[in-house]
Structures are given as structure tokens and as C-alpha cells.
Design a protein around this motif. Structure first.
Motif, PDB file in Angstrom:
ATOM      1  N   ASP A  98      41.034  45.735  30.542  1.00 59.22           N
ATOM      2  CA  ASP A  98      41.247  47.056  31.132  1.00 59.22           C
ATOM      3  C   ASP A  98      42.376  47.667  30.305  1.00 59.22           C
ATOM      4  O   ASP A  98      43.546  47.455  30.598  1.00 59.22           O
ATOM      5  CB  ASP A  98      41.676  46.956  32.600  1.00 59.22           C
TER       6      ASP A  98
ATOM      7  N   GLU B 132      37.142  40.407  28.608  1.00 55.17           N
ATOM      8  CA  GLU B 132      37.080  41.835  28.922  1.00 55.17           C
ATOM      9  C   GLU B 132      38.493  42.328  29.204  1.00 55.17           C
ATOM     10  O   GLU B 132      39.316  41.604  29.747  1.00 55.17           O
ATOM     11  CB  GLU B 132      36.201  42.058  30.155  1.00 55.17           C
TER      12      GLU B 132
ATOM     13  N   GLN C 165      47.392  39.271  38.377  1.00 55.70           N
ATOM     14  CA  GLN C 165      47.403  37.953  37.740  1.00 55.70           C
ATOM     15  C   GLN C 165      48.838  37.473  37.518  1.00 55.70           C
ATOM     16  O   GLN C 165      49.153  36.300  37.752  1.00 55.70           O
ATOM     17  CB  GLN C 165      46.645  38.013  36.413  1.00 55.70           C
TER      18      GLN C 165
ATOM     19  N   ARG D 261      39.728  34.132  39.236  1.00 57.67           N
ATOM     20  CA  ARG D 261      39.818  32.908  38.421  1.00 57.67           C
ATOM     21  C   ARG D 261      41.275  32.491  38.225  1.00 57.67           C
ATOM     22  O   ARG D 261      41.622  31.318  38.357  1.00 57.67           O
ATOM     23  CB  ARG D 261      39.145  33.145  37.078  1.00 57.67           C
TER      24      ARG D 261
ATOM     25  N   SER E 110      41.076  41.998  32.094  1.00 59.11           N
ATOM     26  CA  SER E 110      40.331  42.660  33.151  1.00 59.11           C
ATOM     27  C   SER E 110      40.610  42.098  34.544  1.00 59.11           C
ATOM     28  O   SER E 110      40.834  40.904  34.722  1.00 59.11           O
ATOM     29  CB  SER E 110      38.827  42.544  32.866  1.00 59.11           C
ATOM     30  N   HIS E 111      40.550  42.998  35.516  1.00 56.49           N
ATOM     31  CA  HIS E 111      40.699  42.608  36.917  1.00 56.49           C
ATOM     32  C   HIS E 111      39.580  41.656  37.350  1.00 56.49           C
ATOM     33  O   HIS E 111      39.691  40.977  38.357  1.00 56.49           O
ATOM     34  CB  HIS E 111      40.714  43.853  37.808  1.00 56.49           C
ATOM     35  N   ARG E 112      38.497  41.578  36.586  1.00 57.57           N
ATOM     36  CA  ARG E 112      37.399  40.658  36.908  1.00 57.57           C
ATOM     37  C   ARG E 112      37.840  39.198  36.882  1.00 57.57           C
ATOM     38  O   ARG E 112      37.184  38.342  37.448  1.00 57.57           O
ATOM     39  CB  ARG E 112      36.243  40.843  35.934  1.00 57.57           C
ATOM     40  N   TYR E 113      38.943  38.919  36.205  1.00 57.93           N
ATOM     41  CA  TYR E 113      39.442  37.540  36.113  1.00 57.93           C
ATOM     42  C   TYR E 113      40.498  37.223  37.176  1.00 57.93           C
ATOM     43  O   TYR E 113      41.022  36.117  37.209  1.00 57.93           O
ATOM     44  CB  TYR E 113      40.018  37.278  34.719  1.00 57.93           C
ATOM     45  N   ASP E 114      40.817  38.186  38.046  1.00 53.19           N
ATOM     46  CA  ASP E 114      41.854  37.969  39.058  1.00 53.19           C
ATOM     47  C   ASP E 114      41.569  36.734  39.914  1.00 53.19           C
ATOM     48  O   ASP E 114      42.461  35.918  40.156  1.00 53.19           O
ATOM     49  CB  ASP E 114      41.995  39.192  39.973  1.00 53.19           C
TER      50      ASP E 114
END
Length: 138
Positions: free
Chosen positions: A69, A67, A112, A80, A74-78
Motif C-alpha cells: 500500500d 503487495e 503490523q 498473518r 499491504s494491510h492484507r498481511y495484517d
């Protein structure tokens, strides 16, 4: 057999395996959870390839697409990426070269990028850092 090898020699075997097979070697990390020799071998690793999201890239294995941005991952992987960096900082003490391979076409966002740069800063023997897929303003 791996437990019988000296840690330095085991680290060379692991480095060769990762280089030759260029696969997701997460199975090696699962082995490492139960192998004291494997954990000791990690302290001898000199080269670190930053690919925190490789299992998600898939290479045609039916993995979901990453994903984004905009053009940044994406910030969803921050979380991880941060966890990957924490583990690398804690386990790898002898890293002298670190790179991200560059050219994947995706860019780590500012959070990240900071996590990866902080990880690199934790290696006292680091002499070479190549980091292309980053947020330049981070």
C-alpha cells in the motif's frame, strides 16, 4: 533423536541450524507440532528475528511478490503478522534480543508495527530491540 535431547540443548541445536543455514525453517515448526521436546526447547530461545513474511519473499523460488500500500506492506498481511506475533508471544518466554534485520526496503504498516511492538512487550527478559522496518508514527 531430537526427543531424547534435553530442551535447552535442543534449543541450542535449533538456533545453530537457523543461523548457519539461514533458510526458511518452517519444517522445524512442523516437526515441533508433534514433538513435545521441541515445544519445551522453544522456551529457551533467547534471540528472535522478526521476519513474518519470509516465506512470501521467495528468494527466487517462484513466490509471488509482496503487495504494498504505497511504501508499506499491504494491510492484507495484517492477520498473518498478528498470528506470527501471537505464536511468538505464547511459545517464546526467554527472548532477550529481538530484531527485524532492517534494510529490506519494505515497511510494516501501523497495525503490523503495533502487533510486533506488543509482541516485544510480552517478553519479560527483553533487553535489546532493533526494529527498523516499521511505521514510525505507529
Amino acid at each position: 533423536m531430537a526427543a531424547r535431547l534435553p530442551p535447552y540443548l535442543l534449543s541450542q541445536v535449533l538456533g545453530y541450524a537457523v543461523t548457519v543455514f539461514d533458510e526458511d525453517c518452517s519444517f522445524l515448526l512442523r516437526l515441533g507440532i508433534v514433538s513435545k521436546a521441541f515445544l519445551e526447547a522453544l522456551t529457551f530461545v533467547e534471540f528472535l528475528h522478526v521476519d513474518t513474511l519470509k516465506p512470501l519473499r521467495g528468494k527466487g523460488r517462484g513466490s509471488p511478490a509482496l503487495e504494498y500500500d504505497g511504501v508499506l506492506i499491504s494491510h492484507r498481511y495484517d492477520a498473518r503478522v498478528k498470528r506470527w506475533c501471537e505464536i511468538a508471544s505464547a511459545r517464546l518466554k526467554n527472548v532477550s534480543r529481538m530484531h527485524d534485520g532492517g534494510g529490506y526496503g519494505c515497511y510494516f504498516n501501523a497495525v503490523q508495527t503495533r502487533s510486533i511492538v506488543d509482541c516485544a512487550a510480552s517478553f519479560p527478559n527483553l533487553t535489546e530491540l532493533e526494529f527498523y522496518d516499521c511505521e514510525p508514527e505507529a
